[in-house]
Write a protein that holds these residues in place. Structure first.
Motif, PDB file in Angstrom:
ATOM      1  N   GLU A  30       0.832  -1.208   0.000  1.00 47.03           N
ATOM      2  CA  GLU A  30       0.000   0.000   0.000  1.00 47.03           C
ATOM      3  C   GLU A  30       0.865   1.255   0.000  1.00 47.03           C
ATOM      4  O   GLU A  30       0.571   2.229  -0.708  1.00 47.03           O
ATOM      5  N   GLU A  31       1.937   1.221   0.790  1.00 44.81           N
ATOM      6  CA  GLU A  31       2.846   2.376   0.834  1.00 44.81           C
ATOM      7  C   GLU A  31       3.585   2.545  -0.490  1.00 44.81           C
ATOM      8  O   GLU A  31       3.787   3.671  -0.959  1.00 44.81           O
ATOM      9  N   ALA A  32       3.960   1.433  -1.103  1.00 40.89           N
ATOM     10  CA  ALA A  32       4.621   1.497  -2.405  1.00 40.89           C
ATOM     11  C   ALA A  32       3.668   2.041  -3.468  1.00 40.89           C
ATOM     12  O   ALA A  32       4.063   2.842  -4.330  1.00 40.89           O
ATOM     13  N   ASP A  33       2.420   1.614  -3.406  1.00 38.74           N
ATOM     14  CA  ASP A  33       1.402   2.104  -4.338  1.00 38.74           C
ATOM     15  C   ASP A  33       1.238   3.616  -4.198  1.00 38.74           C
ATOM     16  O   ASP A  33       1.148   4.350  -5.196  1.00 38.74           O
ATOM     17  N   GLN A  34       1.230   4.093  -2.974  1.00 37.69           N
ATOM     18  CA  GLN A  34       1.110   5.522  -2.726  1.00 37.69           C
ATOM     19  C   GLN A  34       2.321   6.278  -3.261  1.00 37.69           C
ATOM     20  O   GLN A  34       2.193   7.381  -3.817  1.00 37.69           O
ATOM     21  N   LEU A  35       3.510   5.695  -3.115  1.00 35.53           N
ATOM     22  CA  LEU A  35       4.735   6.318  -3.625  1.00 35.53           C
ATOM     23  C   LEU A  35       4.639   6.564  -5.124  1.00 35.53           C
ATOM     24  O   LEU A  35       4.948   7.655  -5.608  1.00 35.53           O
ATOM     25  N   GLU A  66       4.632  10.001  -7.178  1.00 29.10           N
ATOM     26  CA  GLU A  66       5.750  10.213  -8.105  1.00 29.10           C
ATOM     27  C   GLU A  66       5.594   9.254  -9.284  1.00 29.10           C
ATOM     28  O   GLU A  66       6.208   8.192  -9.315  1.00 29.10           O
ATOM     29  N   PRO A  67       4.763   9.612 -10.262  1.00 32.11           N
ATOM     30  CA  PRO A  67       4.436   8.700 -11.362  1.00 32.11           C
ATOM     31  C   PRO A  67       5.646   8.211 -12.160  1.00 32.11           C
ATOM     32  O   PRO A  67       5.630   7.090 -12.688  1.00 32.11           O
ATOM     33  N   ASP A  68       6.692   9.043 -12.263  1.00 29.33           N
ATOM     34  CA  ASP A  68       7.859   8.641 -13.054  1.00 29.33           C
ATOM     35  C   ASP A  68       8.774   7.668 -12.305  1.00 29.33           C
ATOM     36  O   ASP A  68       9.677   7.081 -12.909  1.00 29.33           O
ATOM     37  N   SER A  69       8.559   7.503 -11.020  1.00 35.82           N
ATOM     38  CA  SER A  69       9.453   6.669 -10.221  1.00 35.82           C
ATOM     39  C   SER A  69       9.447   5.215 -10.668  1.00 35.82           C
ATOM     40  O   SER A  69      10.492   4.553 -10.670  1.00 35.82           O
ATOM     41  N   PHE A  70       8.289   4.698 -11.041  1.00 29.51           N
ATOM     42  CA  PHE A  70       8.218   3.284 -11.427  1.00 29.51           C
ATOM     43  C   PHE A  70       9.012   3.046 -12.705  1.00 29.51           C
ATOM     44  O   PHE A  70       9.736   2.041 -12.815  1.00 29.51           O
ATOM     45  N   LYS A  71       8.906   3.954 -13.666  1.00 26.67           N
ATOM     46  CA  LYS A  71       9.664   3.816 -14.915  1.00 26.67           C
ATOM     47  C   LYS A  71      11.167   3.896 -14.627  1.00 26.67           C
ATOM     48  O   LYS A  71      11.957   3.132 -15.187  1.00 26.67           O
ATOM     49  N   GLU A  72      11.559   4.824 -13.752  1.00 28.06           N
ATOM     50  CA  GLU A  72      12.970   4.953 -13.378  1.00 28.06           C
ATOM     51  C   GLU A  72      13.464   3.678 -12.709  1.00 28.06           C
ATOM     52  O   GLU A  72      14.577   3.209 -12.973  1.00 28.06           O
ATOM     53  N   TYR A  73      12.632   3.134 -11.839  1.00 28.20           N
ATOM     54  CA  TYR A  73      13.002   1.891 -11.156  1.00 28.20           C
ATOM     55  C   TYR A  73      13.169   0.756 -12.162  1.00 28.20           C
ATOM     56  O   TYR A  73      14.139  -0.008 -12.103  1.00 28.20           O
ATOM     57  N   HIS A  74      12.222   0.645 -13.084  1.00 31.11           N
ATOM     58  CA  HIS A  74      12.262  -0.458 -14.043  1.00 31.11           C
ATOM     59  C   HIS A  74      13.483  -0.336 -14.962  1.00 31.11           C
ATOM     60  O   HIS A  74      14.101  -1.356 -15.312  1.00 31.11           O
ATOM     61  N   GLU A  75      13.847   0.871 -15.361  1.00 28.43           N
ATOM     62  CA  GLU A  75      15.040   1.065 -16.200  1.00 28.43           C
ATOM     63  C   GLU A  75      16.296   0.622 -15.447  1.00 28.43           C
ATOM     64  O   GLU A  75      17.185  -0.013 -16.024  1.00 28.43           O
ATOM     65  N   CYS A 113      -2.502  -2.716  -9.985  1.00 30.93           N
ATOM     66  CA  CYS A 113      -3.215  -3.007  -8.747  1.00 30.93           C
ATOM     67  C   CYS A 113      -2.216  -3.408  -7.664  1.00 30.93           C
ATOM     68  O   CYS A 113      -1.041  -3.642  -7.939  1.00 30.93           O
ATOM     69  N   ASP A 114      -2.706  -3.480  -6.445  1.00 32.12           N
ATOM     70  CA  ASP A 114      -1.938  -4.005  -5.325  1.00 32.12           C
ATOM     71  C   ASP A 114      -1.942  -5.534  -5.448  1.00 32.12           C
ATOM     72  O   ASP A 114      -3.009  -6.142  -5.609  1.00 32.12           O
ATOM     73  N   MET A 115      -0.784  -6.172  -5.384  1.00 38.48           N
ATOM     74  CA  MET A 115      -0.717  -7.631  -5.556  1.00 38.48           C
ATOM     75  C   MET A 115      -1.429  -8.387  -4.440  1.00 38.48           C
ATOM     76  O   MET A 115      -1.686  -9.586  -4.567  1.00 38.48           O
ATOM     77  N   ALA A 116      -1.747  -7.709  -3.367  1.00 40.92           N
ATOM     78  CA  ALA A 116      -2.485  -8.352  -2.278  1.00 40.92           C
ATOM     79  C   ALA A 116      -3.990  -8.332  -2.549  1.00 40.92           C
ATOM     80  O   ALA A 116      -4.765  -8.947  -1.805  1.00 40.92           O
ATOM     81  N   LYS A 117      -4.392  -7.643  -3.639  1.00 38.71           N
ATOM     82  CA  LYS A 117      -5.822  -7.527  -3.964  1.00 38.71           C
ATOM     83  C   LYS A 117      -5.984  -7.499  -5.485  1.00 38.71           C
ATOM     84  O   LYS A 117      -6.265  -6.457  -6.067  1.00 38.71           O
ATOM     85  N   VAL A 118      -5.809  -8.646  -6.122  1.00 35.43           N
ATOM     86  CA  VAL A 118      -5.896  -8.679  -7.584  1.00 35.43           C
ATOM     87  C   VAL A 118      -7.338  -8.932  -8.028  1.00 35.43           C
ATOM     88  O   VAL A 118      -8.092  -9.627  -7.334  1.00 35.43           O
TER      89      VAL A 118
END
Length: 279
Positions: free
Chosen positions: A88-93, A97-106, A168-173
């Protein structure tokens, strides 16, 4: 006074040939004698220009190095947050910060390039041998699994990088109970609520459905304790693969007689965070 230049080499040869009757050693020919002028000397590059080019190359290399270090530092920061927070906290992050996930994946893809083998490739081989299996990929990233098999694959992650992914949150697919044949966690048991992910996979798996897990070897304090915890959640170990120096792979089957009550805490499911060293 401007000094007048003499005739060219071609003009001199033509003149000699024209008046060569008194030169018996010079044979006449019906074909014209062609003489190539020597090539003009290349324009010399000044030392200043050479030094300037070297300086520009050095500047670009330094800039690329700095950008690479900034990207790596950013990846490490996000990676640490994901391992030390709840889903949930990661989802909020990522919402803040929408660009953070793309930066992480790169950054993640750069790390993958350094590995001796990518575990998702083994998952692809496994799924391709089971054409009729319906699959749920938990923490799918860019959905490489779904893009390389013909099976029906439900791909879940906190952010949708492409149209294969459901955010989605993997705890609630968003899947009904007992609706899939294979659940996959490929380096995606991140966060402090891992047990919630396992319980959710158990919910959507059919009885005797397969749960496949690939994780970094160093995350497990004691493999046997982890396997025991999985059994407490209703999963029977079918196989384990320790052949790779970096990763361990498990195949579990959902027991037809899953426990009705789930313990709130299982020590074996507390995996160590996978943190990268600062360079």
């Amino acid at each position: 006074m401007v000094k007048k230049s003499g005739p060219s080499l071609s003009e001199t040869v033509k003149e000699i040939t024209k008046n060569s009757s008194h030169l018996p050693w010079l044979k006449q020919s019906s074909s014209p004698l062609v003489v190539k002028e020597p090539p003009a000397p290349a324009t010399p590059v000044s030392k200043e220009d050479q030094d300037g080019a070297k300086g520009l190359k050095k500047t670009l290399s330094f800039r690329e190095l700095m950008l690479d270090r900034l990207t790596s530092a950013r990846f490490r920061t996000i990676n640490e947050k994901l391992y030390t927070s709840t889903s949930e906290e990661a989802d909020q992050l990522f919402k803040e910060e929408p660009d953070s996930f793309k930066e992480y994946h790169e950054g993640y893809e750069k790390q993958v390039g350094l590995w001796p083998v990518n575990p998702v490739d083994k998952m692809i081989v496994y799924i391709n041998r089971r054409k009729k299996a319906v699959v749920a990929d938990f923490g799918c990233g860019d959905a490489k699994l779904a893009r390389n098999v013909t099976n029906k694959v439900h791909s879940f992650d906190l952010v949708a990088l492409n149209n294969h992914v459901t955010a989605c949150d993997m705890a609630k697919v968003p899947l009904p109970d007992a609706s899939i044949d294979v659940a996959v966690f490929c380096l995606s048991l991140m966060g402090t609520n891992i047990m919630d992910f396992i319980i959710e996979a158990r919910r959507v798996l059919k009885p005797r459905g397969v749960l496949k897990i690939a994780e970094v070897f160093s995350r497990f304090a004691r493999i046997k304790v982890f396997i025991r915890a999985m059994k407490s959640l209703g999963f029977e170990l079918k196989s384990k693969d320790f052949t790779n120096s970096h990763f361990v792979m498990f195949d579990f089957a959902k027991s037809p007689d899953c426990p009705e009550r789930t313990p709130k805490f299982l020590p074996g499911l507390e995996l160590k965070p996978c943190l990268y060293k600062r360079r």
